[in-house]
Write an enzyme that holds these catalytic residues in place. Structure first.
Site, short mmCIF file in Angstrom:
data_model
loop_
_atom_site.label_atom_id
_atom_site.label_comp_id
_atom_site.label_asym_id
_atom_site.label_seq_id
_atom_site.Cartn_x
_atom_site.Cartn_y
_atom_site.Cartn_z
N TYR A 71 -12.60 9.31 39.10
CA TYR A 71 -13.07 9.96 40.34
C TYR A 71 -12.88 8.99 41.51
CZ TYR A 71 -16.15 10.99 44.15
OH TYR A 71 -16.62 11.18 45.42
N LYS A 111 -10.16 8.84 44.99
CA LYS A 111 -10.53 8.62 46.40
C LYS A 111 -9.68 7.49 46.99
CE LYS A 111 -13.82 11.66 46.90
NZ LYS A 111 -13.61 12.83 47.78
N SER A 117 -15.21 8.08 50.04
CA SER A 117 -16.50 7.67 49.46
C SER A 117 -16.66 6.16 49.46
CB SER A 117 -16.58 8.20 48.02
OG SER A 117 -17.69 7.66 47.35
C1 WQD Z 1 -28.23 6.87 42.76
C2 WQD Z 1 -29.18 5.91 42.08
C3 WQD Z 1 -28.82 5.68 39.72
C4 WQD Z 1 -30.01 9.68 38.51
C5 WQD Z 1 -22.64 8.94 43.08
C6 WQD Z 1 -21.14 8.82 43.15
C7 WQD Z 1 -20.69 8.76 44.57
C8 WQD Z 1 -21.21 9.96 45.30
C9 WQD Z 1 -22.73 9.97 45.23
C10 WQD Z 1 -19.64 11.76 45.25
C11 WQD Z 1 -28.48 5.03 41.04
C12 WQD Z 1 -30.19 6.27 40.00
C13 WQD Z 1 -29.71 8.58 39.28
C14 WQD Z 1 -31.09 9.63 37.60
C15 WQD Z 1 -31.56 7.39 38.28
N1 WQD Z 1 -20.70 11.15 44.75
N2 WQD Z 1 -30.47 7.45 39.17
N3 WQD Z 1 -31.83 8.48 37.52
O1 WQD Z 1 -24.23 6.90 41.51
O2 WQD Z 1 -24.94 6.02 43.80
O3 WQD Z 1 -23.19 7.79 43.64
O4 WQD Z 1 -23.08 10.04 43.84
O5 WQD Z 1 -18.95 11.43 46.17
O6 WQD Z 1 -19.29 8.74 44.61
O7 WQD Z 1 -20.78 7.63 42.51
O8 WQD Z 1 -25.54 8.36 43.11
O9 WQD Z 1 -27.51 9.81 42.84
O10 WQD Z 1 -26.05 9.34 40.81
O11 WQD Z 1 -27.51 7.54 41.72
O12 WQD Z 1 -32.24 6.35 38.20
O13 WQD Z 1 -31.40 10.62 36.85
O14 WQD Z 1 -30.16 6.66 41.34
O15 WQD Z 1 -28.91 4.73 38.66
O16 WQD Z 1 -29.08 3.75 41.07
P1 WQD Z 1 -24.50 7.15 42.93
P2 WQD Z 1 -26.66 8.85 42.07
#
Ligand code: WQD
Length: 340
Positions: free
Chosen positions: A151, A155, A126
């Site tokens: 997590y 990785k 990741s």
């Molecule tokens: C993306 C953006 C949030 C939800 C995570 C893991 C990564 C991988 C992918 C597994 C951010 C914003 C989110 C919400 C929001 N997972 N957001 N409101 O955090 O980049 O990555 O998922 O491998 O390892 O860390 O993905 O989709 O959670 O967030 O504003 O209800 O959307 O703040 O900026 P992230 P995400």
């Protein structure tokens, strides 16, 4: 040729199974169904007309993992390892479970590969390993930062373990560093099935539009980015799945140049949360109910991939654009709701 997919009933695993079968491989799925459903096997068969073999197993249990290899170890050419707990927030409250499960699976699978002479291993890694980048776009040679969650730490440790294990054995490995996988297969028969309240942006958007969630909260609008919201490199899950087929074939054809190789699997483009919302509303015609909220602890400001190495060395690049990602996610959500 046959490949074992651990966690193959999951979001990325099921899409990878489809693409492996499309490329002419036979597939065995081993999955404990802790975060997926056995009916995914039926859906894969519906898409490809080829039913993958399925073994229900908790691979972090030595005996169960041994049984899986007793069943398929002599027939498989390689393993693609998706099986892991993957919720960043949950890992903060359950670190021991995350280390035991994610690293236990890795060690059990590699130990059995060694015993059965299975040589090729693709690891689900990741972009989390990079933490907050110092410069963008981020390259495979960019520094790996201290993990900010158990997590992400699993990785990183997995990549380091693979370095020593591939040097000391006949196992060759490719670690694919995913950026943000979203979307669903065009058939809408497989897709992301989050347990409970989604952590990730796209499932929360589609569940809000479907009326399952009241409102999307956008976590923070005061980041140092053009529109104040975080930027990520979102990649279509089908493009990501295809990268696994290319990686496995690279090793089978002995084109890998090191015992362990790393590739960034992203599109090379960053999109903000607001741009994702705009794409979703444009492609679906749905008006999304959302509002700004406080920043989410642990979020990095922005990241997107330098995809040069994957393009030149792996011969792979993402093809799908952001609108096809958001629309496919919506079609999948609509089908899920029809089934209820
Ligand atoms: C993306 C953006 C949030 C939800 C995570 C893991 C990564 C991988 C992918 C597994 C951010 C914003 C989110 C919400 C929001 N997972 N957001 N409101 O955090 O980049 O990555 O998922 O491998 O390892 O860390 O993905 O989709 O959670 O967030 O504003 O209800 O959307 O703040 O900026 P992230 P995400």
């Amino acid at each position: 040729m046959k490949v074992l997919i651990t966690g193959g009933c999951g979001f990325i695993g099921s899409h990878t199974c489809v693409e492996l079968q499309n490329a002419g491989f036979d597939v065995v799925i081993a999955d404990d169904l802790s975060n997926s459903k056995a009916e995914v096997v039926d859906r894969i068969e519906q898409i490809t007309n080829k039913r993958p073999e399925f073994i229900k197993a908790n691979l972090s249990d030595k005996e169960e993992c041994k049984k899986v290899f007793e069943a398929c170890g002599k027939d498989i050419v390689g393993v693609i390892n998706f099986a892991a707990f993957k919720a960043v927030g949950e890992s903060m409250t359950k670190p021991i479970e995350y280390y035991k499960n994610n690293l236990g699976i890795l060690l059990n699978v590699l130990d059995n590969m060694r015993q059965y002479g299975v040589s090729y291993f693709v690891q689900s890694s990741s972009c989390t390993v990079y933490g907050e980048p110092d410069s963008l776009p981020i390259k495979e040679t960019s520094p790996v930062k201290d993990a900010t969650s158990p997590y992400g730490h699993t990785k990183q440790i997995a990549e380091q373990m693979l370095g020593f294990i591939t040097s000391a054995s006949d196992i060759k490995a490719i670690a694919l560093r995913y950026f943000n996988p979203i979307g669903a297969h065009e058939s809408a028969l497989i897709g992301e099935l989050p347990n409970g309240v989604p952590n990730n942006l796209l499932p929360f958007i589609t569940q809000t539009a479907a009326g399952i969630r009241k409102e999307l909260r956008v976590f923070g609008n005061d980041y140092p980015t053009p529109d104040g919201t975080c930027i990520r490199d979102y990649i279509h899950v089908v493009d990501l799945a295809k990268a696994h087929v290319v990686a496995m074939k690279r090793m089978i054809e002995h084109k890998n140049k090191k015992d362990l190789e790393f590739f960034n699997i992203g599109t090379g483009h960053g999109y903000s949360v607001l741009q994702i919302i705009n794409s979703f509303e444009k492609t679906t015609g749905e008006k999304l109910n959302w509002s700004f909220a406080d920043r989410r602890a642990g979020d990095i400001i922005q990241i997107w991939a330098d995809t040069t190495f994957a393009k030149e060395e792996l011969g792979w690049q993402a093809k799908e654009d952001i609108d096809s990602m958001t629309l496919s996610a919506w079609k999948w959500q609509q089908r899920l709701d029809e089934k209820k």
